[in-house]
Structures are given as structure tokens and as C-alpha cells.
Design a protein around this motif. Structure first.
Motif, PDB file in Angstrom:
ATOM      1  N   HIS A  37     -16.726 -78.149 -68.764  1.00  0.00           N
ATOM      2  CA  HIS A  37     -16.025 -77.256 -67.777  1.00  0.00           C
ATOM      3  C   HIS A  37     -15.704 -75.686 -67.979  1.00  0.00           C
ATOM      4  O   HIS A  37     -16.220 -75.371 -69.161  1.00  0.00           O
ATOM      5  N   THR A  56     -12.834 -75.537 -63.654  1.00  0.00           N
ATOM      6  CA  THR A  56     -13.639 -76.550 -62.933  1.00  0.00           C
ATOM      7  C   THR A  56     -12.875 -77.787 -62.799  1.00  0.00           C
ATOM      8  O   THR A  56     -13.204 -78.634 -61.992  1.00  0.00           O
ATOM      9  N   LEU A  66     -18.282 -80.941 -57.899  1.00  0.00           N
ATOM     10  CA  LEU A  66     -18.074 -79.551 -58.714  1.00  0.00           C
ATOM     11  C   LEU A  66     -18.473 -79.690 -60.129  1.00  0.00           C
ATOM     12  O   LEU A  66     -18.053 -80.605 -60.672  1.00  0.00           O
ATOM     13  N   CYS A  68     -20.138 -77.659 -64.034  1.00  0.00           N
ATOM     14  CA  CYS A  68     -20.125 -76.760 -64.901  1.00  0.00           C
ATOM     15  C   CYS A  68     -21.385 -76.109 -64.836  1.00  0.00           C
ATOM     16  O   CYS A  68     -22.168 -76.231 -65.863  1.00  0.00           O
ATOM     17  N   GLY A  72     -20.460 -73.645 -59.867  1.00  0.00           N
ATOM     18  CA  GLY A  72     -19.236 -73.819 -60.301  1.00  0.00           C
ATOM     19  C   GLY A  72     -18.378 -72.650 -60.825  1.00  0.00           C
ATOM     20  O   GLY A  72     -17.232 -72.433 -60.825  1.00  0.00           O
ATOM     21  N   VAL A  76     -14.954 -70.855 -59.931  1.00  0.00           N
ATOM     22  CA  VAL A  76     -13.818 -70.509 -60.705  1.00  0.00           C
ATOM     23  C   VAL A  76     -13.457 -68.962 -60.451  1.00  0.00           C
ATOM     24  O   VAL A  76     -12.276 -68.813 -60.544  1.00  0.00           O
TER      25      VAL A  76
END
Length: 119
Positions: A37, A56, A66, A68, A72, A76
Motif C-alpha cells: 500500500h 490505498t 485499486l 499499489c 493508485g 491517493v
């Protein structure tokens, strides 16, 4: 002496944090990248408070598919910019947390700029 990748990042992080600090008017936008993430927080260092956070992990609950990756990371960045606007924050100090300004870290910064934050 040869340092590991994480030790080198920690050393860069310390050098960066000597120079930058967040205030209530201009908080520090700090990013963290794990294997799974991406995380972004707005931090007021003077009061020791986290003003807003996005990742994420939290966005995956609302957005299907979604991951990383760069897409993504941009999401964020846009989400943290939206949360900042809700708190009337327009200007931030970007803290890349020792990571190189490239790839996913750059994507978070670009997404935040698209969302209306000024660095």
C-alpha cells in the motif's frame, strides 16, 4: 561501509527532516510506501497532530481494483488534496520520507497538485 537499501533511506530521511517541518498553516505532506500500500498524511509538527490521512488501503474499500501502483498513488494524492481542501489547507511541505522522487512517490505529488495543493 555498505548500507542496505532501507538503511540508506533512513539516513536520507533524517537529512530531509532536519530541513523541513509542518505548521498548522502549511502542514507536512509525508508519504510512506510499503510493499502492498501507499500512505499519505498531513502532519502539523508544531502541535504533533495528524490533520488528514489517505491510503490505498482505505481507498480500496470504495474503489474496486485499486492497487499499489502509479495509478493508485495518483488517486491517493487526489484524495489527500480533497481532504486538505475540506480543512482549508492549500499549501503543504512535501516530505518524501527518504524515498527517491520517482515513480509512485512522484505520482502522489502529481495527484496532490492536480487536486489543488501547492508545494
Amino acid at each position: 561501509m555498505k548500507y542496505s537499501k532501507n538503511e540508506s533511506r533512513q539516513r536520507r530521511k533524517i537529512r530531509i527532516r532536519k530541513k523541513i517541518s509542518g505548521t498548522a498553516a502549511r502542514p507536512r505532506l509525508v508519504v510512506y510506501r510499503s510493499n502492498l500500500h501507499m500512505y499519505a498524511q498531513l502532519i502539523d509538527d508544531a502541535a504533533g497532530l495528524t490533520l488528514a490521512a489517505a491510503s490505498t488501503l482505505t481507498l480500496a474499500k470504495t474503489e474496486a481494483g485499486l492497487h499499489c501502483n502509479i495509478a493508485g498513488a495518483e488517486m491517493v494524492g487526489r484524495e489527500i488534496a480533497r481532504l486538505a481542501k475540506e480543512k482549508d489547507i492549500t499549501s503543504v511541505v512535501f516530505d518524501r520520507n527518504g524515498y527517491l522522487y520517482h515513480g509512485r512517490i512522484k505520482a502522489i505529488a502529481d495527484g496532490a497538485r492536480e487536486g489543488g495543493l501547492e508545494f
